[in-house]
Write an enzyme that holds these catalytic residues in place. Structure first.
Site, mmCIF file in Angstrom:
data_model
loop_
_atom_site.group_PDB
_atom_site.id
_atom_site.type_symbol
_atom_site.label_atom_id
_atom_site.label_comp_id
_atom_site.label_asym_id
_atom_site.label_seq_id
_atom_site.Cartn_x
_atom_site.Cartn_y
_atom_site.Cartn_z
ATOM 1 N N GLY A 31 0.747 -1.198 -0.010
ATOM 2 C CA GLY A 31 0.178 -0.048 -0.169
ATOM 3 C C GLY A 31 0.882 1.156 0.028
ATOM 4 O O GLY A 31 0.432 2.304 0.571
ATOM 5 N N ASP A 32 2.052 1.120 -0.556
ATOM 6 C CA ASP A 32 2.876 2.376 -0.565
ATOM 7 C C ASP A 32 3.703 2.352 -1.790
ATOM 8 O O ASP A 32 3.462 1.910 -2.971
ATOM 9 C CB ASP A 32 3.682 2.460 0.804
ATOM 10 C CG ASP A 32 3.695 4.070 1.218
ATOM 11 O OD1 ASP A 32 4.446 4.687 0.473
ATOM 12 O OD2 ASP A 32 3.259 4.257 2.257
#
Ligand SMILES: *[C@@H]1O[C@H](CO)[C@@H](O)[C@H](O)[C@H]1NC(C)=O
Ligand SMILES: *[C@@H]1O[C@H](CO)[C@@H](O)[C@H](O)[C@H]1NC(C)=O
Ligand SMILES: *[C@@H]1O[C@H](CO)[C@@H](O)[C@H](O)[C@H]1NC(C)=O
Ligand SMILES: *[C@@H]1O[C@H](CO)[C@@H](O)[C@H](O)[C@H]1NC(C)=O
Ligand SMILES: *[C@@H]1O[C@H](CO)[C@@H](O)[C@H](O)[C@H]1NC(C)=O
Ligand SMILES: *[C@@H]1O[C@H](CO)[C@@H](O)[C@H](O)[C@H]1NC(C)=O
Ligand SMILES: *[C@@H]1O[C@H](CO)[C@@H](O)[C@H](O)[C@H]1NC(C)=O
Ligand SMILES: *[C@@H]1O[C@H](CO)[C@@H](O)[C@H](O)[C@H]1NC(C)=O
Ligand SMILES: *[C@@H]1O[C@H](CO)[C@@H](O)[C@H](O)[C@H]1NC(C)=O
Ligand SMILES: *[C@@H]1O[C@H](CO)[C@@H](O)[C@H](O)[C@H]1NC(C)=O
Ligand SMILES: *[C@@H]1O[C@H](CO)[C@@H](O)[C@H](O)[C@H]1NC(C)=O
Ligand SMILES: *[C@@H]1O[C@H](CO)[C@@H](O)[C@H](O)[C@H]1NC(C)=O
Length: 429
Positions: A235-236
């Site tokens: 998620g990054d």
């Protein structure tokens, strides 16, 4: 005194001969380790095996799950580790969040590590049956949608620190709580086969990105690093190329969700020059997941620096740092519904009225970028007025926008560009 040192010399020569032609202790030793089983702590036996066979020897871990209850460093010299099983770092969050219980060897943003590989001339092969269990879901639940801070103590799953000529192969990391990998102050390291998966399965958080900071890898103060065959769910930033990363080669990288591949953030430390040079990314693939699982699929590749004004201090704030990013080639990138395929901005953490960044991006080449985007901006380069970008080269950029939309290419403070049908202009559809 002289007599004593002569005796010592004679003694050590004799011992050397007696133990067989100056062969370092441990040479050709093989240590084998098997999990002790449910409820047992494997940390002692793991450390003992690495201590005995980690220099000039081989350590073999049989398949299974090993219970690791405290931070651990493997110092490997001319050594091989066959890690057929998983190191399960306990889900005792308050324990790991006590600063005394992790290392702080990663200078940038004072990030924490629970497992550090260091040394030279080593191979760690996990055969796709082993690696690390990070128990990420416990961590993501703990924070929920609450904010997190860099350097707050959440541990990097696998840290390579002060390593030379190392290979990490066929390694799986399940549920990284924070960055999956970091490499710092290292050179001539090859990662061949890396799997990381930060997927929230708690329905309470469906539709939210509760796995921020689960980067595939952050590189810092490292030279000649090769990343092959990576599959990262996150998620990054899938890869985050940070200050003083040089001669980085990545090929066959799949990023599932997250922000895309990042150069940065750079210029966070006002007193440090961030030099990034000679980076080649080949055959990279961005895959958007269902929005329930992971709402973000930001870019193919993006470049970000802080502004020219320092506001506060790292790990969370800062800016005002100088630097140069040059000679980056991105070739054969396939995009699946990313938000902005190629993006550059120099206002990370900036406030209105900040001075423009003096950190420069130069000589960035993009060749054969295909696939689809959810918006209509294909390229958005917002270079700083204090450090305009020379040498932006685009070749065979063919990304499909949603039907009925017209692709746009934005360039601000770009000194020279070739291959786009005019930046700031709207291309003919
Ligand atoms: C270690 O083992 C290898 C392969 O069995 C052998 O070729 C080598 O000579 C051994 N080295 C020493 C120092 O015993
Ligand atoms: C890990 O070891 C600790 C003892 O240090 C024990 O309390 C715990 O139950 C073990 N965990 C597992 C999953 O076996
Ligand atoms: C890893 O350890 C945690 C406890 O720390 C336990 O809940 C989990 O079941 C273990 N994972 C595996 C695959 O054994
Ligand atoms: C880069 O690292 C690899 C792997 O250790 C090594 O084979 C190669 O010689 C290194 N390249 C340079 C220029 O040092
Ligand atoms: C990542 O983990 C999730 C949840 O366990 C699973 O559904 C998904 O298939 C995994 N992704 C990959 C690429 O293996
Ligand atoms: C790319 O990497 C994946 C693992 O992430 C691997 O399964 C696949 O075979 C690799 N493809 C090539 C062409 O090497
Ligand atoms: C990068 O290297 C240069 C030159 O060695 C040094 O001045 C600078 O401080 C380094 N930057 C970082 C982030 O370590
Ligand atoms: C980039 O590569 C060129 C050619 O190999 C080399 O001369 C130069 O020193 C490299 N730059 C850096 C920063 O390592
Ligand atoms: C740019 O980097 C590539 C490797 O990524 C290298 O082969 C090339 O020589 C470098 N070019 C310059 C001008 O440094
Ligand atoms: C462009 O990249 C894709 C992978 O993203 C690859 O399949 C294709 O062969 C490349 N095209 C050329 C002309 O190299
Ligand atoms: C960009 O590349 C050109 C040609 O290789 C080179 O002359 C120039 O110095 C490079 N610019 C920077 C800022 O590195
Ligand atoms: C761009 O991609 C589309 C769909 O993938 C394809 O139909 C079209 O021929 C490509 N255009 C060029 C100029 O390659």
């Amino acid at each position: 005194m002289l007599y004593a040192s002569c005796l010592l010399l004679v003694a050590s020569l004799w011992l050397g001969r007696a133990s067989g032609d100056h062969v370092p202790r441990g040479t050709n030793n093989t240590c084998t380790v098997a999990p002790l089983g449910e409820g047992q702590d494997d940390t002692d036996q793991i450390e003992a095996a690495i201590e005995e066979c980690g220099h000039y020897g081989t350590t073999v871990f049989s398949e299974g799950v090993y219970n690791v209850t405290r931070k651990m460093t493997w110092d490997l010299v001319a050594s091989r580790v066959d890690l057929h099983g998983y190191l399960n770092f306990t889900a005792d969050l308050p324990y790991w969040m006590d600063p005394a219980n992790t290392y702080r060897v990663i200078f940038i943003q004072s990030q924490a590590s629970w497992f550090v590989l260091t040394g030279s001339d080593f191979v760690v092969d996990a055969y796709n049956t082993g690696g690390i269990i990070g128990n990420g879901q416990y961590w993501w639940n703990w924070y929920g949608t609450g904010s997190r801070l860099d350097g707050d103590g959440r541990p990097v799953a696998l840290t390579v620190y002060q390593a030379t000529r190392g290979t990490i192969a066929n390694f799986r990391i399940e549920g990284q709580p924070f960055w999956c990998n970091a490499i710092a102050e290292s050179q001539d390291v090859i990662y061949d086969g890396m799997y990381c998966n930060a997927t929230n399965t708690n329905p309470e958080y469906y539709g939210d990105n509760v796995v921020p900071n689960t980067d595939g890898i952050d590189t810092f103060r490292s030279d000649n690093i090769t990343l092959l065959n990576w599959d990262i769910t996150l998620g990054d930033d899938c890869l985050a190329i940070k200050g003083n990363s040089t001669n980085i080669y990545a090929r066959n990288i799949t990023c599932r969700g997250g922000n895309g591949i990042a150069f940065g953030s750079l210029g966070q430390y006002a007193d440090l020059f961030d030099h990034v040079g000679n980076v080649t990314l080949e055959d990279t693939h961005m895959v958007r997941l269902s929005s329930e699982i992971q709402p973000n699929m930001g870019s193919g590749v993006y470049f970000k620096s802080w502004s020219g004004t320092r506001i506060g201090f790292p790990p969370d704030d800062g800016g005002g740092g100088l630097g140069l990013v040059t000679n980056v080639t991105v070739r054969d990138m396939l995009l699946n519904n990313v938000s902005i395929p190629i993006h550059l901005y120099q206002t990370n953490g900036a406030l209105p009225g900040d001075a423009p960044s003096k950190l420069q991006f130069a000589n960035l080449t993009f060749i054969n970028v295909t696939g689809s985007t959810t918006g209509n901006t294909i390229v958005d380069l917002q270079c700083s007025s204090a450090a305009p970008c020379p040498g932006m080269v685009f070749q065979d950029i063919n990304v499909t926008v949603p039907s009925g939309q017209t692709p746009t290419y934005e360039c601000s403070n770009v000194v020279s560009e070739q291959g786009l049908s005019g930046c700031n202009a709207t291309a003919q559809s």
